[in-house]
Design an enzyme around this catalytic site. Structure first.
Site: not given
Length: 367
Positions: A15, A75, A94, A96, A118, A198, A270, A300-301
């Site tokens: 990406r 990333k 991102y 994380h 995020e 959930d 992540d 990093n799918m």
């Protein structure tokens, strides 16, 4: 403002932080954009595309960092990039942080302004910059899970959709957020039997209303998780606690209760993963096996489908990039409270309390 778009150097990350369309909007607003050579090639965007949009192409990642006031990435910076980040430089990506103390300390030492995609949070409490990648990852979780259920990949040898005369596979989705909803939708579309869990009854009621009858809901607790892992073929971990480390809802001892060849796809990797045995993997070596259970934990799918992911990401990040470039980070964050929540580290101070809690550090100085 001078905006830099470096090439991602994390393993198999194709990406890029911005499309040529995004560059065009920045240039139209009077900003300068530097793009590292071939930064977008993995996503199908080439140097000439960026040049036509008004960007200047630079040869090296070092040049991009050195010449830019704001870096727009996908990333988090990895170790090779730590020394390139400068004092006062805005890094918008991102991060994380809660899952990596070395990264957090490196960004503190850099005295940069770290704004994390995020943790940008709107008035409804949703995470608009995380949503598109969660959508991609949730859908991919089923795509990858179905592949690794095949016997050559050490899975149980189950076809998720089944065939006439053979019951379909069973998918357990833990977490009914964006990842969970998308995973359940994809699994249901294949014809699998889906259980989604959930702790939020409002989310479960929503799932019950919008999903077909072969998607069933159940309240998430340890007793129910232990019950279902014994009979489900594919388990998707999609639990997110904003800015915090993910809780370990599946512990090491639970693996022995699963059937050999069960597949776990931990999308929460992540944030440290919601499975105790999760460790981050790459697209190059995506899986490992513990107690005959296949773990797919690629950090990093969405990087595996870079064109879709890059366009989806730029669609949502560009308005915030423009606000930062037009107004500077301080004014932009005062004007937009959702963007202000994206502030994680400012000039060496951690200003996002969940990061402090993750590492049991002293209280932050809030911006």
């Amino acid at each position: 403002m001078i905006v830099g778009v470096p090439k991602e150097i994390k393993n198999n990350e194709s990406r890029v932080g911005m499309t040529p369309a995004g560059v065009y909007e920045l240039v139209k607003n009077g900003h300068t954009v530097y793009v590292q050579s071939e930064a977008g090639a993995g996503s199908g965007f080439f140097n000439q595309d960026y040049q036509q949009a008004g960007a200047t192409i630079l040869d090296t990642i070092g040049q991009v960092y050195a010449m830019s006031e704001m870096i727009v990435k996908v990333k988090e910076p990895i170790a090779e990039e730590y020394g390139l980040v400068r004092k006062g430089q805005i890094i918008f990506t991102y991060f994380h942080f809660a899952s990596s103390e070395p990264l957090t300390k490196a960004m503190i030492d850099s005295s940069s302004v770290c704004i994390a995609y995020e943790t940008v949070e709107d008035e409804e409490g949703t995470l608009p910059l995380l949503t598109p990648m969660s959508e991609v990852a949730g859908r991919m979780a089923i795509q990858q899970g179905a592949k690794y259920l095949e016997k050559p990949a050490k899975g149980r040898g189950v076809l998720l959709g089944g065939v006439p005369g053979v019951t379909p596979g069973k998918v357990l989705v833990i977490g009914a957020g964006v990842v969970g909803i998308q995973a359940a939708k994809m699994a249901a579309g294949l014809g699998a039997h889906v259980t989604i869990m959930d702790v939020n009854m409002k989310r479960l009621r929503y799932v019950n209303d919008v999903m077909p009858p072969h998607v069933v809901t159940e309240f998430s607790n340890e007793f129910n998780i232990r019950k279902h892992i014994k009979t489900h073929d594919l388990i998707v971990g999609g639990v997110l606690l904003k800015g915090k480390k993910a809780p370990n809802l599946i512990t090491r001892d639970m693996l022995k209760e699963m059937r050999p060849g069960t597949v776990i796809v931990d999308v929460a990797v992540d944030q440290g993963g919601c499975v105790e045995t999760t460790k981050a993997t790459t697209h190059e070596n995506p899986t490992y096996i513990i107690d005959d259970v296949v773990h797919y934990c690629v950090a990093n799918m969405p990087g595996a489908v870079p064109y879709t992911s890059t366009v989806a990401l730029t669609n949502v990040t560009l308005p915030y990039v423009l606000k930062l470039a037009n107004n500077g980070w301080e004014a932009a964050c005062r004007m937009d409270k959702s963007l202000e929540k994206g502030l994680n580290i400012v000039d060496g101070d951690v200003v996002y309390k969940e990061i402090i809690e993750a590492f049991s550090w002293k209280e932050p100085v809030l911006f």
